[in-house]
Each structure stands twice: as C-alpha cells, then as structure tokens.
Design a protein around this motif. Sequence first.
Motif, PDB file in Angstrom:
ATOM      1  N   ALA A  48      45.011   0.053  -4.338  1.00  0.00           N
ATOM      2  CA  ALA A  48      44.141  -0.813  -5.142  1.00  0.00           C
ATOM      3  C   ALA A  48      43.244   0.003  -6.061  1.00  0.00           C
ATOM      4  O   ALA A  48      42.799  -0.491  -7.104  1.00  0.00           O
ATOM      5  CB  ALA A  48      43.291  -1.693  -4.231  1.00  0.00           C
ATOM      6  N   HIS A  49      42.970   1.265  -5.679  1.00  0.00           N
ATOM      7  CA  HIS A  49      42.150   2.150  -6.507  1.00  0.00           C
ATOM      8  C   HIS A  49      43.017   3.132  -7.306  1.00  0.00           C
ATOM      9  O   HIS A  49      42.486   4.093  -7.870  1.00  0.00           O
ATOM     10  CB  HIS A  49      41.176   2.926  -5.631  1.00  0.00           C
ATOM     11  N   GLU A  87      35.618  -6.315  -6.851  1.00  0.00           N
ATOM     12  CA  GLU A  87      34.383  -7.088  -6.870  1.00  0.00           C
ATOM     13  C   GLU A  87      33.458  -6.667  -5.721  1.00  0.00           C
ATOM     14  O   GLU A  87      32.231  -6.675  -5.861  1.00  0.00           O
ATOM     15  CB  GLU A  87      34.692  -8.586  -6.783  1.00  0.00           C
ATOM     16  N   HIS A  88      34.043  -6.306  -4.578  1.00  0.00           N
ATOM     17  CA  HIS A  88      33.232  -5.773  -3.476  1.00  0.00           C
ATOM     18  C   HIS A  88      32.532  -4.489  -3.896  1.00  0.00           C
ATOM     19  O   HIS A  88      31.341  -4.304  -3.633  1.00  0.00           O
ATOM     20  CB  HIS A  88      34.124  -5.527  -2.254  1.00  0.00           C
ATOM     21  N   HIS A  89      33.261  -3.595  -4.564  1.00  0.00           N
ATOM     22  CA  HIS A  89      32.646  -2.347  -5.022  1.00  0.00           C
ATOM     23  C   HIS A  89      31.553  -2.614  -6.044  1.00  0.00           C
ATOM     24  O   HIS A  89      30.509  -1.958  -6.035  1.00  0.00           O
ATOM     25  CB  HIS A  89      33.708  -1.433  -5.634  1.00  0.00           C
ATOM     26  N   ARG A  90      31.794  -3.565  -6.916  1.00  0.00           N
ATOM     27  CA  ARG A  90      30.832  -3.852  -7.970  1.00  0.00           C
ATOM     28  C   ARG A  90      29.562  -4.505  -7.416  1.00  0.00           C
ATOM     29  O   ARG A  90      28.474  -4.319  -7.955  1.00  0.00           O
ATOM     30  CB  ARG A  90      31.483  -4.756  -9.017  1.00  0.00           C
ATOM     31  N   ASN A  91      29.701  -5.286  -6.338  1.00  0.00           N
ATOM     32  CA  ASN A  91      28.589  -6.106  -5.842  1.00  0.00           C
ATOM     33  C   ASN A  91      28.275  -5.851  -4.370  1.00  0.00           C
ATOM     34  O   ASN A  91      27.819  -6.751  -3.670  1.00  0.00           O
ATOM     35  CB  ASN A  91      28.913  -7.586  -6.039  1.00  0.00           C
ATOM     36  N   HIS A 151      33.048   7.699  -5.554  1.00  0.00           N
ATOM     37  CA  HIS A 151      34.227   8.193  -6.272  1.00  0.00           C
ATOM     38  C   HIS A 151      35.455   7.410  -5.797  1.00  0.00           C
ATOM     39  O   HIS A 151      36.288   7.933  -5.050  1.00  0.00           O
ATOM     40  CB  HIS A 151      34.440   9.683  -6.008  1.00  0.00           C
ATOM     41  N   PRO A 152      35.604   6.143  -6.196  1.00  0.00           N
ATOM     42  CA  PRO A 152      36.653   5.281  -5.614  1.00  0.00           C
ATOM     43  C   PRO A 152      38.080   5.758  -5.831  1.00  0.00           C
ATOM     44  O   PRO A 152      38.970   5.363  -5.084  1.00  0.00           O
ATOM     45  CB  PRO A 152      36.412   3.934  -6.317  1.00  0.00           C
ATOM     46  N   LEU A 159      40.367   2.296 -14.793  1.00  0.00           N
ATOM     47  CA  LEU A 159      38.982   2.730 -14.948  1.00  0.00           C
ATOM     48  C   LEU A 159      38.029   1.745 -14.289  1.00  0.00           C
ATOM     49  O   LEU A 159      37.033   2.140 -13.661  1.00  0.00           O
ATOM     50  CB  LEU A 159      38.636   2.877 -16.434  1.00  0.00           C
ATOM     51  N   GLU A 160      38.317   0.461 -14.412  1.00  0.00           N
ATOM     52  CA  GLU A 160      37.460  -0.542 -13.785  1.00  0.00           C
ATOM     53  C   GLU A 160      37.528  -0.431 -12.273  1.00  0.00           C
ATOM     54  O   GLU A 160      36.546  -0.675 -11.570  1.00  0.00           O
ATOM     55  CB  GLU A 160      37.857  -1.941 -14.244  1.00  0.00           C
ATOM     56  N   ALA A 161      38.701  -0.059 -11.756  1.00  0.00           N
ATOM     57  CA  ALA A 161      38.819   0.152 -10.315  1.00  0.00           C
ATOM     58  C   ALA A 161      38.064   1.410  -9.881  1.00  0.00           C
ATOM     59  O   ALA A 161      37.440   1.447  -8.823  1.00  0.00           O
ATOM     60  CB  ALA A 161      40.293   0.264  -9.928  1.00  0.00           C
ATOM     61  N   ARG A 162      38.098   2.436 -10.722  1.00  0.00           N
ATOM     62  CA  ARG A 162      37.447   3.700 -10.374  1.00  0.00           C
ATOM     63  C   ARG A 162      35.933   3.600 -10.458  1.00  0.00           C
ATOM     64  O   ARG A 162      35.214   4.144  -9.629  1.00  0.00           O
ATOM     65  CB  ARG A 162      37.941   4.797 -11.313  1.00  0.00           C
ATOM     66  N   TYR A 163      35.445   2.892 -11.485  1.00  0.00           N
ATOM     67  CA  TYR A 163      33.993   2.801 -11.699  1.00  0.00           C
ATOM     68  C   TYR A 163      33.532   1.358 -11.523  1.00  0.00           C
ATOM     69  O   TYR A 163      32.817   0.806 -12.362  1.00  0.00           O
ATOM     70  CB  TYR A 163      33.643   3.284 -13.106  1.00  0.00           C
TER      71      TYR A 163
END
Length: 665
Positions: free
Chosen positions: A74-75, A111-115, A253-254, A481-485
């Motif tokens: 997923a990453h 979304e979990h990483h973002r929030n 660092h996902p 990139l969205e998955a990484r950051y």
Amino acid sequence: MSATSDTAPRHALPDPGERVPAISWPIVGIFCGAIALFAFSTWAALTGGLPVPVTVLLSAAAIFVLFTVLHDAAHYSVSTHRWVNVAFGRVAMLFVSPLISFKSFAFIHIEHHRNTNDDENDPDHFVSGAPLWQVPVRFALMDVPYLGFLVRHWRRRPRAEVLETSFLLAASAAVIVASAFTGHLWTLAVLYLIPERLAMVVLAWWFDWLPHHDLEDTQQENRYRATRNRVGAEWILTPLLLSQNYHLVHHLHPSIPFHRYVATWRRNEEAYLERDAAIGTAFGQQLDPDEYRDWKRLNGKLARLLPVRMPKRSSARAAVFHPVRVAGVDRLTGDSVLITFDVPDDLRDEFSFEPGQHITVRTSLGGEEVRRNYSLCTSATSGTLAIAVKHIPGGAFSTFAMERLQTGDTLELMTPTGSFGIPLDPIATKNYVAIAAGSGITPVLSILRTSLAVETESRFTLIYGNRDAAGTMFREELEELEARYADRLRIVHVRSRDPRHPARLRGRIDRSKLVQELGSDLSVASVDDWFLCGPAEMVTDLHGLLVERGAEPDRVHVELFHGYRKPKLTEDFSPATVEVSLRGRRHEVPLAAGDTVLESALKAGLEAPYACLGGACGTCKAKVVLGSVAMEQNFALSRTDVEDGYALTCQAHPTTPSVTVDYDA
C-alpha cells in the motif's frame, strides 16, 4: 506566514538513508513463506494431519504475516515498479480481508496516516481510541468500520475500485451463504474465518493499539508524538512484530520497507529525540528523550546523524549547450513521454539544478534547428535529469519525441536555468500550495518532490487540472508520493471531461474553483508560497485573485511555458551600443533601433542563452550593470529580481545610449 512551533526545536530531519529497492527480497520471502504456511495448514486441516487448534494458529500466523506484505504494498515499498506492489497487494488482500479491494484498503490506510489519532477522520481510531472495556470487541471487528468509511467517501473513489470492492463483498457473502447451505460452514470457519478473525485481533493490537493508544496529538499537530516506538526486549519484539515496535519510523518515512525501520531509527536517532519523539518500553512505561538516552546508555549503543541532502545550482557560469545521451523514453500518457538523460560524470555539476528550473533542448529536424524549453520534473536531490514532453498537434519536437526519439540518441541540452522555485531550508515549517494544469505539473512535481524531501516539517497541497484520469501526467507517481507523505501532502484532482468525477471538482481550474477551495480547506493567510503553472489565462487570472485576497505578490510564483510573441516594434526606440559579458569574456555589439539586447547579441554571433523569446522562461536573464533597459513584458522575473537589476534580454530595449549586461552574474 507559518512558523516553527515554539516548543519544537528547529532541527531538520535528515535523509533516512533508505530507498525503495527494485524488489524487496525480505518481503518476497515472507510472502512466499506465508502462502506456503497457509497451504500447509489448510492441507493439514482437511486431512486431519494436525489438531484443529494447531491449524487455526498456523493459518492465523500466515495471515498476520501477509498483512505486512499488504501494508508495504500500500506504501509502494515492495518494489520501484508499481505493478509489483499492486500484484502483491491484491493477493495478500484476499487473505487478510476479502471484503474490500486492495486499492480501497490503500486509500483507507493513507487516510489513517494523514489523520492519525483524529477521532473523526482516522479510520483506525475505532481501535486505537477504544475504551478498555470495548477492546476485545473492537479488536475483532477492526476492519468492519472500513466499510463505513468507504461508503462515506465512495464518491471520491474511482468507479473501477468501487466495483471491485462491491464484487468482493458480494462474493464473500455468497461463499459464506453457500457453505452454510451445503453443510461446509464449519470447514470454512476452520480453514479461514476463525484464523482470519484471530489474525485481525493480533493486528489490531500490534499495529494500532500499541503504537497509537493514549497519544493525544494527531498526525497534523505533531507527527513525532502521534505514534510511538517501543524499546526493550527487541531480540523477540522486532521479529515477532515484524519491526512494528518501530512504528514511529514508519509514520515518519512510510515508503521505507518494514525490515529497514530499525536501521533508520539508529541512523537518525538524535534528530528524532530532539523532536521529542514518543517512546515507550516493552512493558508500557513512557520515556522522555533524556530517560530514553539513560536507558540507551545501559545498552552501550550510539547513534549517528546523516547530513541533509540539499539541491545545488548548476556550476556553469552561463547557460551553455552540451551533447547528452538519452537514457530512456517512456510513455506517460497517450500523448506524453518521459525523457531521461544520461549525464556524463564530468558534466554532473553543470547539470545540477534547483527545483523548478528548466533546460533548453536543441536538435536538428529536417535540416532546421529546433529549440524547445522543458521543465525538469525530477527531485533536485535525486541525481536524475528528466523532462516530460506533451504532444502538441503539429509540434515539431513533440512529434519527434513521441514517434522517433529512442534510447541512445543524443540531444543538445542547455545547462539548467530559471527561478520558478524558491530556496529551501531544512529546518523550515511551511505550507505550500501549487496549482497546475496539464503539463504544468512538470516543474511543480520537481518542487513538490524536493520540498517534501528537504523540508521535513513542511506541507504541500497540489490542485491539478486535467481532462480525465487517463490523460493525467504522473498520475501513478503522484499516488505514490501521496502514500509516502500522507500526513504532509494533499492532492486535489480537477477534471474537465470526467462525468464520474465529484461534481465540485469537475470543470477547469478557474477563479470560481479556487474561491471554492479557499472557502473550505485553504486560506490565503495560511499559505507561505503559491506556485502557479499552466495556460497563461489561468495563471494570470489566479495570480490576480490571490493578490486581491491578500497574498504577497512575491509569494505567488508563476511559470508559463509560452509568453506572448508580440509584433516587432521600431518606433520610439533608438540605436545603442551594448557590452555583453558572457562566459568570462566581454563583447561590444551594435544594437539597431527596435532590437532587443538578445537580438543584438545573436546578430553579432554570440551564443547567448535563450529559449522561448516570449518573456516566459527566464533563460535569457542577465544583469544590467550599466545603463538602463525597458522590458516589453515579463512573466519570469520576480519583483526582487528586477529591483536587483536583472532583465529578460529577449524583452529588453535600451533606454540609454549604451548598456552593459552580464549573463554570468
């Protein structure tokens, strides 16, 4: 203007020193081992070779391990090749939870990483924020809220993904119902249903509860304290948890593969500690940085800090052409290609670049010289030189690039020029917004990639307009990139010809669209720098809107691929004498009435740098040392550049009898 928090030390997070490999063999190894273990336990259960409790535990262990494969896929951490990640992810998803598709899981997990720890927007907060008395039930049902999360956001997701998830959900229900009607429900339970729920309980405990519970900061507030590391008993915890005892490293660092978390922590430990990283022991005791250092001294280990990689400008005194071999020509979309160059070692310093800069490409087509200007689209710290070319009907070079250019060909490249980007500061905490349309993504992508890598506390929002998903340049790279950051990068796609796209994001990027964004998630006051790149009408219109709303003009950076080529004027201009400093030599040339400074230099046979001739690219920038000039138009220089004496020589007409310009300044 945003600023670093008063409580957080101004210390940049150094490069983690780890990259996504071409193929992560440890992930391949645990994938194959888990599949083999699941197959063995299934065989043992069907033949009665082992007691049922043993086969259930073996199958659960296999599913638990496959979640790590799914998680890394997923990453995009399994491989640098996107299809490899998708393939591993889809297979692993069928074992972990066949209720949703791999793409849906990836969306939810990002979304979990973002929030993280945001009880309203974090899909995993169902587990990490659970009261103790509800823990047993919530652990067992950790994936069920995912379905509700998808339902709430289904309009944001591609139609193919929604259909795939719907099919998997229906197929799972059908298998259970069919097993019940045929008398095989217990067999299905032993082979999969019970092991899968048991694995889910352990995953909820080890991946969500242990890293996140009782931490009050969200990822947006303080990403160093939204997730914790657990230290101690690492000889057993690290292999048992598949390195998730270093879950903080993963959230910082996902994209790093799971088996490199520990190495990354040890390499950058002091930088994390200076940010007051959340740390707990294996037994639940929370440690502040000083307590952790004391604990660490008992183990006799020392950490070291890696330097931050910074982009650097070309070492060329003035822009000059060099022949460079084409290393690759790869199709991006149906009408665009990515061209990568093999820069010789002795020219690497000259072709070093800052994010947002461009190069001029020169070649001969049909016996005529063709010169085009293209923005560099790679990170300025990557060491890779690449441009993206979008086909223009009837365009000489773009047609050549799409149809005839091959790996091994040679093109003449001018050393990098331009000033669309801004200087980066590793200890800065800024908020950037870029608005791009079509091929305007190319310089923005370089700025985005470099900024997020160098300024590890800064955030970036990209509003990107295209016709549809298929015509979106770098669509897969942006997803990665969205998955990484995840916690620092937000991408808003606006599409003009996609009837399935959310209604509020359909159409072209214009004033009304930007006003809509400014009224929801963005405010002009919260943004440090804006980057606008695309058609001249869009860029100038949005620039005007932002300035009207209070943005500082010097904080709104614009880049146009084409300026306006006005008819040549001779009235109100007089002849002049121009002294040109170019590559360390001085030349005195005559200038005819109506000519620009650049035209006078070219007529005299000087190899002065230029590209668009329309005041858009900045390639012909030079400093006016003596005398004065007036520019017809300027889309490339900032107010500060002009105040410092710089001019676009393709637009500059002398207003004094003699003028001295320096291209080397």
